[in-house]
Design a protein around this motif. Structure first.
Motif, PDB file in Angstrom:
ATOM      1  N   LYS A   1      -3.515   6.192   0.717  1.00  0.00           N
ATOM      2  CA  LYS A   1      -4.284   5.542   1.704  1.00  0.00           C
ATOM      3  C   LYS A   1      -5.429   6.220   2.531  1.00  0.00           C
ATOM      4  O   LYS A   1      -6.493   6.097   2.521  1.00  0.00           O
ATOM      5  N   TRP A   2      -4.086   7.740   2.634  1.00  0.00           N
ATOM      6  CA  TRP A   2      -5.029   8.709   3.598  1.00  0.00           C
ATOM      7  C   TRP A   2      -6.872   9.166   2.202  1.00  0.00           C
ATOM      8  O   TRP A   2      -7.688   9.320   2.645  1.00  0.00           O
ATOM      9  N   ARG A   3      -6.488   8.973   0.848  1.00  0.00           N
ATOM     10  CA  ARG A   3      -7.077   9.571   0.410  1.00  0.00           C
ATOM     11  C   ARG A   3      -8.407   8.344  -0.180  1.00  0.00           C
ATOM     12  O   ARG A   3      -8.841   8.819  -0.183  1.00  0.00           O
ATOM     13  N   THR A   4      -8.863   7.547   0.255  1.00  0.00           N
ATOM     14  CA  THR A   4      -9.164   6.668   0.403  1.00  0.00           C
ATOM     15  C   THR A   4     -10.860   6.759   1.098  1.00  0.00           C
ATOM     16  O   THR A   4     -12.130   6.297   0.004  1.00  0.00           O
ATOM     17  N   ASP A   5     -10.837   7.083   1.761  1.00  0.00           N
ATOM     18  CA  ASP A   5     -11.843   7.935   2.591  1.00  0.00           C
ATOM     19  C   ASP A   5     -11.926   8.800   3.109  1.00  0.00           C
ATOM     20  O   ASP A   5     -11.913   9.983   3.916  1.00  0.00           O
TER      21      ASP A   5
ATOM     22  N   VAL B   1      -4.111  16.289   2.785  1.00  0.00           N
ATOM     23  CA  VAL B   1      -3.032  16.125   1.740  1.00  0.00           C
ATOM     24  C   VAL B   1      -2.621  16.797   0.791  1.00  0.00           C
ATOM     25  O   VAL B   1      -1.342  16.591   0.253  1.00  0.00           O
ATOM     26  N   ARG B   2      -3.231  17.779  -0.192  1.00  0.00           N
ATOM     27  CA  ARG B   2      -2.946  18.392  -0.850  1.00  0.00           C
ATOM     28  C   ARG B   2      -1.728  19.689  -0.212  1.00  0.00           C
ATOM     29  O   ARG B   2      -0.791  19.672  -1.240  1.00  0.00           O
TER      30      ARG B   2
END
Length: 102
Positions: A22-26, A35-36
């Motif tokens: 979800k965080w990586r969508t934007d 995230v990594r």
């Protein structure tokens, strides 16, 4: 945030993956780093879904050959003197002398 995501990933890897996706969508570069770092435990474990989410193929064949040690066997250096002179405990005493009971 990444430490919280990492904590979640230890007990609930699926939930951590949902949050990360979800965080990586934007995602911008900062979010991508968060995230990594948050998924570091799953990355180290080779979690296939995590590797795929981050753009890596989990099925790449890897061959490890080694390690090879070419250093000769180490021998202790003997000076003929005791390691700690009588009456002293050693370097950890910082100048405090020890007098054994007589």
């Amino acid at each position: 945030m990444s430490n919280h995501l990492n904590d979640i990933s230890r007990d609930h890897p699926g939930l951590a993956m949902e949050i990360a996706a979800k965080w990586r969508t934007d995602a911008d570069t900062t979010t991508d780093r968060v995230v990594r770092h948050g998924l570091r435990t799953l990355i180290k474990a080779g979690h296939p879904e995590t590797l795929t989410l981050l753009g890596h193929s989990p099925d790449v064949p890897v061959t490890v050959d080694g390690p090879r040690v070419s250093t000769p066997r180490a021998r202790p250096h003997f000076t003929g003197r005791p390691l700690n002179p009588p009456g002293r405990l050693g370097p950890m005493t910082h100048g405090i002398e020890h007098h054994p009971a007589r």
